[in-house]
Motif scaffolding. Structure first.
Motif, short mmCIF file in Angstrom:
data_model
loop_
_atom_site.label_atom_id
_atom_site.label_comp_id
_atom_site.label_asym_id
_atom_site.label_seq_id
_atom_site.Cartn_x
_atom_site.Cartn_y
_atom_site.Cartn_z
N TYR A 62 10.78 1.84 4.61
CA TYR A 62 10.33 2.30 3.29
C TYR A 62 8.88 1.89 3.03
CZ TYR A 62 10.28 2.94 -1.77
OH TYR A 62 9.96 3.33 -3.05
N ILE A 63 8.58 0.59 3.25
CA ILE A 63 7.23 0.09 2.97
C ILE A 63 6.20 0.76 3.87
CG2 ILE A 63 5.79 -1.99 3.04
CD1 ILE A 63 8.35 -3.60 2.38
N THR A 64 6.58 1.04 5.11
CA THR A 64 5.65 1.65 6.06
C THR A 64 5.28 3.08 5.66
OG1 THR A 64 6.58 0.31 7.85
CG2 THR A 64 5.30 2.25 8.48
N ALA A 65 6.27 3.83 5.21
CA ALA A 65 6.05 5.26 4.96
C ALA A 65 5.61 5.58 3.55
CB ALA A 65 7.34 6.03 5.29
N VAL A 66 5.94 4.73 2.58
CA VAL A 66 5.74 5.11 1.18
C VAL A 66 4.27 5.31 0.78
CG1 VAL A 66 5.70 2.81 0.11
CG2 VAL A 66 6.74 4.73 -1.11
N VAL A 102 14.52 4.95 10.35
CA VAL A 102 14.19 6.32 9.94
C VAL A 102 14.83 6.65 8.59
CG1 VAL A 102 14.37 8.77 10.56
CG2 VAL A 102 13.86 7.05 12.32
N ALA A 103 16.03 6.11 8.34
CA ALA A 103 16.64 6.30 7.02
C ALA A 103 15.77 5.68 5.93
CB ALA A 103 18.04 5.69 7.00
N GLY A 104 15.10 4.57 6.24
CA GLY A 104 14.16 3.96 5.29
C GLY A 104 12.97 4.86 5.05
N PHE A 105 12.48 5.55 6.11
CA PHE A 105 11.42 6.55 5.91
C PHE A 105 11.88 7.61 4.91
CE2 PHE A 105 9.90 5.95 10.59
CZ PHE A 105 9.29 4.75 10.26
N GLY A 106 13.15 8.01 5.06
CA GLY A 106 13.68 9.05 4.17
C GLY A 106 13.69 8.60 2.72
N LEU A 107 14.08 7.35 2.46
CA LEU A 107 14.05 6.85 1.08
C LEU A 107 12.63 6.86 0.53
CD1 LEU A 107 15.59 5.50 -1.30
CD2 LEU A 107 15.02 3.30 -0.27
N ALA A 108 11.66 6.54 1.37
CA ALA A 108 10.26 6.52 0.93
C ALA A 108 9.81 7.90 0.46
CB ALA A 108 9.36 6.04 2.07
N GLY A 109 10.38 8.95 1.02
CA GLY A 109 9.97 10.31 0.65
C GLY A 109 10.87 10.97 -0.37
N THR A 110 11.88 10.23 -0.86
CA THR A 110 12.77 10.84 -1.86
C THR A 110 12.72 10.13 -3.21
OG1 THR A 110 14.63 9.54 -0.98
CG2 THR A 110 14.39 11.80 -0.18
N TYR A 111 12.70 8.79 -3.23
CA TYR A 111 12.82 8.09 -4.52
C TYR A 111 11.61 8.33 -5.42
CZ TYR A 111 13.48 4.31 -7.90
OH TYR A 111 13.62 3.59 -9.06
N MET A 112 10.44 7.86 -5.05
CA MET A 112 9.26 8.06 -5.89
C MET A 112 8.77 9.51 -5.89
SD MET A 112 8.52 5.44 -7.66
CE MET A 112 8.91 3.69 -7.78
N GLY A 117 -0.15 9.82 -8.02
CA GLY A 117 0.58 9.71 -6.75
C GLY A 117 0.20 8.45 -5.99
N LYS A 118 -1.10 8.16 -5.92
CA LYS A 118 -1.55 6.96 -5.20
C LYS A 118 -1.11 5.70 -5.95
CE LYS A 118 -5.41 9.07 -2.76
NZ LYS A 118 -5.10 10.46 -3.16
N ALA A 119 -1.14 5.76 -7.29
CA ALA A 119 -0.67 4.61 -8.06
C ALA A 119 0.81 4.35 -7.79
CB ALA A 119 -0.91 4.85 -9.55
N LEU A 120 1.62 5.40 -7.75
CA LEU A 120 3.04 5.26 -7.45
C LEU A 120 3.25 4.73 -6.03
CD1 LEU A 120 4.85 8.36 -8.99
CD2 LEU A 120 5.31 5.95 -9.50
N ALA A 121 2.41 5.19 -5.09
CA ALA A 121 2.52 4.73 -3.71
C ALA A 121 2.27 3.23 -3.62
CB ALA A 121 1.54 5.49 -2.82
#
Length: 406
Positions: free
Chosen positions: A58-62, A108-118, A341-345
């Motif tokens: 999550y932290i890597t991809a968000v 990879v599931a953590g990558f998915g959370l990074a692209g869905t929650y925020m 978007g960058k602030a949320l990231a």
């Protein structure tokens, strides 16, 4: 006389429902870790990596995925990431029979959370009138807790009936349903910044004191929240061994209830911020949460004190969520659209770093003071108070003068 527009319930419920579906696999690895440890012969270190790699992903991809919502419709990013998450869960069911494949699939599931929650939150708020963005944010962030609670609850019931690969397959199907729901029911929309010309660069975000203060506060909040959730079942199990009690006999049910309490607490917390002022409210509830953590630390063995101790523990679980939606709504509504978007990231990246630190700090306290005695568990809850203390210090910077968004 102007008639106020009705709250867009259909849109909010659509995005919240999709978020809940994507979260149904959230508790799979933490809950099944004893099973994987036995079947795959994992060491404690390997078990820790398997449990924590989800948030590492999550932290890597968000930072990349959420910042892209300044340039592209967040719906597109959501659909791609949710599809990736469904594939990762399906791959875990089919191919994870040892440590390395399981580690990669859960990463990879953590990558998915990074692209869905925020990004899901951005997709919702970009489609909401400004007057409804704060309350829409509160309902959406509460749906994270709803999905996590349902994940624990379903695993408590289905975990004894179904083999674990089928549980991952069902979670993958739930995420696929979320993909279909968003694809067919949420219309495309250009991001808000497409029509503007503001400077949405990273430098402007990193120089904004308010954004950084909210990020630090979210880090402390997640330190406390995920530290508590990661060790709650183990704490209740230890307590039951010390003093057998009907209150601690089903720790999964208690964990689910504690997670569900986040939903009304988060929504009511945002309403409190509207009524008394955001920073005033946040300072008060963070002080309250730190005090509750210390009370639980003093209590020690929850099973040895009867029903009132369980009430105190669940009240603490609710209290620690009184700040969540108020913080996220504050970041969103007080940040110009061109840098939102960058602030949320940045907010998500720093915040979930706290989600990694919290469980580790709790575990270190247990090792230092003894995980089989009251002292170790009391020390663990003191670390949660330290986490929310960091949040309280950070939120104190929100109203201080400094470079601001222009």
């Amino acid at each position: 006389m102007t008639v106020p527009a009705a709250f867009p319930w259909r849109l909010v419920l659509l995005c919240c429902g999709a978020e809940i579906l994507t979260m149904l696999g959230f508790a799979l690895v933490p809950t099944l870790l004893p099973t994987f440890t036995a079947e795959w012969g994992l060491s404690a270190t390997e078990g820790g990596w398997l449990g924590g790699v989800f948030f590492l992903g999550y932290i890597t991809a968000v930072p990349l995925l959420v910042s892209l919502t300044d340039r592209y419709d967040a719906r597109r990013i959501y659909l791609l990431a949710a599809s990736l998450s469904a594939l990762a869960l399906a791959a875990f069911a089919l191919f994870a029979r040892s440590f390395v494949p399981g580690l990669l699939c859960w990463l990879v599931a953590g990558f998915g959370l990074a692209g869905t929650y925020m990004p899901g939150l951005r997709a919702l708020t970009d489609r909401l009138p400004v007057a409804f963005q704060s309350r829409g944010t509160a309902f959406y962030t509460a749906s994270f807790g709803t999905g996590a609670g349902l994940s624990y609850l379903l695993l408590e019931g289905l975990g004894r009936l179904l083999p674990w690969p089928l549980l991952f397959a069902l979670a993958a199907a739930a995420v696929a349903a979320a993909v279909a729901l968003i694809a067919f029911a949420l219309p495309p929309k250009l991001p808000v910044t497409a029509a503007g010309s503001g400077d949405g660069g990273w430098r402007s975000v990193l120089r904004d004191r308010r954004i950084l203060a909210f990020c630090g506060a979210y880090c402390g909040h997640n330190w406390e929240l995920f530290g508590f959730r990661s060790w709650l079942v183990a704490y209740l199990t230890w307590s039951h061994l010390q003093t057998p009690s009907a209150l601690t006999a089903a720790p999964g049910i208690v964990a689910a209830l504690a997670t569900f309490l986040a939903v009304p607490a988060s929504i009511l917390g945002n309403e409190g911020a509207h009524r008394w002022g955001r920073t005033v409210w946040l300072r008060r509830v963070m002080n309250l949460s730190a005090a509750m953590a210390l009370l639980v630390a003093l209590m020690g063995n929850v099973g040895g004190h009867g029903w009132w101790a369980m009430v105190l523990l669940l009240a603490y679980a609710a209290t620690m969520n009184l700040d969540s939606a108020a913080m996220t709504a504050g970041l969103l509504t007080e940040t110009p659209p061109d840098r939102r978007g960058k602030a949320l990231a940045l907010y998500a990246c720093i915040g979930f770093a706290g989600g990694f630190v919290g469980p580790v700090a709790f575990g270190m306290a247990l090792d230092a003071f003894g995980r089989h005695g009251v002292g170790g568990w009391s020390a663990g809850f003191v670390t949660l108070a330290l986490g929310i203390g960091l949040a309280r210090l950070s939120i104190g910077l929100v109203d201080k003068k400094g470079p601001a968004a222009t």
